[in-house]
Design a protein around this motif. Sequence first.
Motif, PDB file in Angstrom:
ATOM      1  N   SER A  52       2.462  65.370  29.927  1.00 22.90           N
ATOM      2  CA  SER A  52       2.247  65.966  28.599  1.00 22.90           C
ATOM      3  C   SER A  52       0.776  66.277  28.335  1.00 22.90           C
ATOM      4  O   SER A  52       0.453  67.370  27.839  1.00 22.90           O
ATOM      5  CB  SER A  52       2.787  65.046  27.503  1.00 22.90           C
ATOM      6  OG  SER A  52       4.169  64.870  27.591  1.00 22.90           O
ATOM      7  N   MET A  62      -2.636  64.258  22.420  1.00 18.96           N
ATOM      8  CA  MET A  62      -1.633  64.095  23.468  1.00 18.96           C
ATOM      9  C   MET A  62      -2.217  63.334  24.663  1.00 18.96           C
ATOM     10  O   MET A  62      -1.988  63.661  25.810  1.00 18.96           O
ATOM     11  CB  MET A  62      -1.119  65.466  23.899  1.00 18.96           C
ATOM     12  CG  MET A  62       0.191  65.449  24.676  1.00 18.96           C
ATOM     13  SD  MET A  62       1.641  64.870  23.793  1.00 18.96           S
ATOM     14  CE  MET A  62       2.100  66.338  22.861  1.00 18.96           C
ATOM     15  N   ALA A  81       4.708  62.607  25.407  1.00 17.07           N
ATOM     16  CA  ALA A  81       5.170  62.997  24.079  1.00 17.07           C
ATOM     17  C   ALA A  81       6.076  61.960  23.425  1.00 17.07           C
ATOM     18  O   ALA A  81       6.163  61.895  22.196  1.00 17.07           O
ATOM     19  CB  ALA A  81       5.882  64.345  24.159  1.00 17.07           C
ATOM     20  N   THR A  92       0.672  62.609  19.421  1.00 17.54           N
ATOM     21  CA  THR A  92       1.533  63.562  20.133  1.00 17.54           C
ATOM     22  C   THR A  92       1.876  64.774  19.272  1.00 17.54           C
ATOM     23  O   THR A  92       2.813  65.498  19.575  1.00 17.54           O
ATOM     24  CB  THR A  92       2.818  62.918  20.708  1.00 17.54           C
ATOM     25  OG1 THR A  92       3.727  62.616  19.670  1.00 17.54           O
ATOM     26  CG2 THR A  92       2.497  61.677  21.516  1.00 17.54           C
TER      27      THR A  92
END
Length: 613
Positions: free
Chosen positions: A80, A97, A101, A112
């Motif tokens: 991610s 991030m 996530a 996130t």
Amino acid sequence: MAKPFKGKIALDIRDSQPDWAPYLAPKAPENAPNVLVIAWDDVGYGTMDCFGGPVRTPTMSRIADMGVRYSNFHTTALCSPSRASLMTGRNATSNGMATIAEFSAGFPGISTRIPFENGFISEVLGERGYNTYCVGKWHLTPGEEINMAAYKGRWPLGRGFERFYGFLGGESSCWYPDLIHDNHPVDPPATPEEGYHIAKDLSDKAIEFIRDAKVVDPDKPFFMYLSLDAAHAPHHVFKEWSDRYKGVFDEGYEAIRPGILRRQKELGLLPENTELSPINPHGEPAATGPDGQPWPLLDTVRPWDELSSDERRLFIRMAEVFAGYVSYSDDQLGRVLDFLESAGELDNTIIVAVSDNGASGEGGPSGTFNEWRFFNGLPTPAELSLEHIDELGGPTSYNHYNTGWAWAFDTPFPYWKRWAGYEGGVADMCLVAWPAGIDARGEVRQQYVHAVDVVPTLYDLLGVEPPEVLKGYPQNPIEGESFRASLTDATAPGRQTQFYAMLGQRSIYHEGWLACTVHPPLSGWGNFAGDVWELYDLSTDRAQSKTWPRGNRPGSKPSRASGTTTRASTTGCRSTTAPPWNRLSPSARTEAPRATGTSTTPTARPCPSSPAS
């Protein structure tokens, strides 16, 4: 901002003059190139033959021959965060991030929730006359928002993509995937018995999306983010593809590494003085943390000569299945390139192909027939997987190879995915091609570049100035740097400094040196101020086979080690906007507020006000 009306409005329309400029859809410049960003998943640096590895990938070699290979490309060590940087040109922490996530927490760097002030390239190009498509793995939506009742502003269609087909989470079965088409779930179009595999399905949809628009407006360019399922677990593939690798891995993971490194040197990817990193380089599993904490067994490699004959047979088959999976996915990717070529679009398509992090060690030292055991903290004894050896890769499996193969497929580097202070986690393949716009063919570049640099490079190639305001949101600065100059000039400078902060690890690269903490990412060790710092001269030791002491080193200024670690501590703490943590350890877990408004109180401690030492 809308263009002002410059026509004339009179009492009678016959006396008026229209002006269509404020109302027409944006139009790309004439002959603007298409853009195809290909993201492989968990493919280590030494996996594919185009990077010296044992896995045959003729499509990726085709792209490499069309352009350049970047031998010093880096990611965040996790999916991610890398993908967020690939789409925005900002660092993982700036994107909120700096984790995956599903593991959100109430801190800016690990919420996130990618800020709308960090515009996606899909949003920018959509407002400049491009069609925008996302096909495959997304993994940029908080886990709490992946349901039909959720806010969908962070789904692909909410971040500038006109069409989406794939899955929203971090992984999915290749035989029975959890598919989303645009904003609604759909069933796969066929079953495994009918020949279904997600790799073929994704290529079918990629071709369909491009064709649907090109038959209407052949001159309109597209931006496609083709995010492949491979080679993330589960490693699913038809048996005949796995069987093509019979005998390739019989010598074991330690034995194949010298041959991979030799080919990497022959390709010009690595210097001649590069040495192989040793097995279990910190002496694990006997190594301990600053307070005597045990080394996590998950991140250890079992020596090949200590395995039983049955264990070797199992591990060999795991590697064959993985290799078949990658080769089959490469074959299906080739269908997309073939379509572009037949449509006359390939030459004027900018292609960027990368992996999002190093090979995955999530199978642990013995691999697993069912990866969900890893997610539930359960080891998988080899005896258990052996009962299902003939099912590996098939519809009844959810398999993952062992850490020995992760280490081998990351040759020559130490460690693997999640390890943000070691090249096995952050050094990845990168190919860039544009036949109509870049003269280089089959060349290698040594510049240090990072995932955050891809978006500004694409903007530079396209002549796009990043907007100050996008969809009403004032935009944060782009943090990456364009490496366009290096596409035509092998001596152009690369990135000088890059920090890393992931799952409790901290590191920083600066002018050829890398300082990193010894802090296994899923250890739950804590006591970040007590972490041991290591210093590597990557300009002479790319594989991190030698570490310098923190103090003086021969032939250099005494301040180099201490100065670099201080830079890492202060830069990392200033940039992460979140406390260091080991996300999977129980004491570090936090939860988003529930629907009732309740939440769990975070227990992870805040970033110290003074640099860690």
